[in-house]
Design an enzyme around this catalytic site. Structure first.
Site, PDB file in Angstrom:
ATOM      1  N   ASP A 105       0.856  -1.279   0.223  1.00  0.00           N
ATOM      2  CA  ASP A 105      -0.038   0.002  -0.145  1.00  0.00           C
ATOM      3  C   ASP A 105       0.868   1.015  -0.002  1.00  0.00           C
ATOM      4  OD1 ASP A 105      -2.132   1.743   0.236  1.00  0.00           O
ATOM      5  OD2 ASP A 105      -2.488   1.357   2.381  1.00  0.00           O
ATOM      6  N   LYS A 133      -1.444  -1.878  -4.188  1.00  0.00           N
ATOM      7  CA  LYS A 133      -2.389  -0.698  -4.266  1.00  0.00           C
ATOM      8  C   LYS A 133      -1.392   0.722  -4.528  1.00  0.00           C
ATOM      9  CE  LYS A 133      -4.680  -0.891  -0.254  1.00  0.00           C
ATOM     10  NZ  LYS A 133      -5.936  -0.828   0.652  1.00  0.00           N
ATOM     11  N   ASP A 161      -6.142  -8.909   6.913  1.00  0.00           N
ATOM     12  CA  ASP A 161      -7.235  -8.733   7.953  1.00  0.00           C
ATOM     13  C   ASP A 161      -7.817  -7.444   8.171  1.00  0.00           C
ATOM     14  OD1 ASP A 161      -4.744  -7.804   9.078  1.00  0.00           O
ATOM     15  OD2 ASP A 161      -5.764  -7.637  10.914  1.00  0.00           O
ATOM     16  N   ARG A 167      -8.407 -13.537   7.476  1.00  0.00           N
ATOM     17  CA  ARG A 167      -7.240 -13.796   6.813  1.00  0.00           C
ATOM     18  C   ARG A 167      -7.560 -15.080   6.074  1.00  0.00           C
ATOM     19  NH1 ARG A 167      -2.669 -10.270   8.517  1.00  0.00           N
ATOM     20  NH2 ARG A 167      -2.625  -9.993  10.731  1.00  0.00           N
TER      21      ARG A 167
END
Ligand code: IMP
Ligand code: MG
Length: 184
Positions: A105, A133, A161, A167
């Site tokens: 991310d 991302k 999660d 998960r």
């Protein structure tokens, strides 16, 4: 709570996940077939189940290790501070390493590990991630092996999660608002 109805929207189906890790494993097998070492380093806990599925499809002799690096404490936003909670045990000097992640991310977690591995003398360090991302990126980083690129939405499943749950969901998707409320 059952896992099969926690998603508001499924973004990566089970079938697409299987296709994706098989494709990535093929690419890695091809790229590393002539190298004399390979360590796949999973970042806990999100690397599983993706990493275990991927490993079984890589047709090469390789070593496995794990590092627990936390930049994220169970909420919706990644923190800026990256901490090594548990280090790997294998020597990386002169070794080819691939870091396995569920999601990149901001990129801070992986960047920190890449820098650390090079400082220890790794020959090469690449990244395989199930989800990228790029919209969230805060450091310069482009994973070499990307499963699927998504937008900035918060996702769960297949390693990812929310408050340590989900998960083990077989798909990746957006958690329903009802579930988020229920867990608050
Ligand atoms: P980073 O921002 O690239 O350093 O990612 C840090 C960590 O945040 C990842 O390894 C994940 O554990 C977590 N993370 C980032 N985005 C999400 C998400 O959408 N869902 C769940 N965990 C996430
Ligand atoms: Mg993670």
């Amino acid at each position: 709570m059952r896992n099969n109805d926690v998603m508001e929207e499924i973004l990566v189906s089970e079938e697409e996940i299987v296709k994706t890790y098989k494709r990535l494993a093929k690419e890695i097998t091809e790229d590393y077939k002539d190298k004399d070492s390979l360590i796949v380093l999973g970042l806990l806990k999100g690397c599983n189940p993706f990493m275990s599925d991927l490993l079984c499809e890589i047709n090469l002799a390789l070593e496995i290790d794990y590092m627990d690096v936390s930049s994220y404490y169970g909420g919706l936003e990644a923190q800026e501070n990256v901490q090594i909670i548990r280090d790997m045990t294998l020597e990386v000097k002169d070794k080819e390493v691939i870091i396995a992640e569920d999601v990149v991310d901001s990129g801070r977690t992986v960047k920190k590990v890449i820098d650390l591995l090079y400082s220890r003398g790794a020959k090469s360090v690449e990244v395989v991630t199930m989800i990228d991302k790029p919209g969230g990126r805060k450091v310069e980083l482009k994973p070499k092996y990307i499963g699927k690129t998504l937008g900035d939405e918060f996702i769960v499943g297949y390693g990812l999660d929310y408050k340590e749950l989900f998960r083990n969901v077989k798909q990746i998707g957006i958690l329903s608002q009802d579930v988020i409320k229920e867990l608050d």
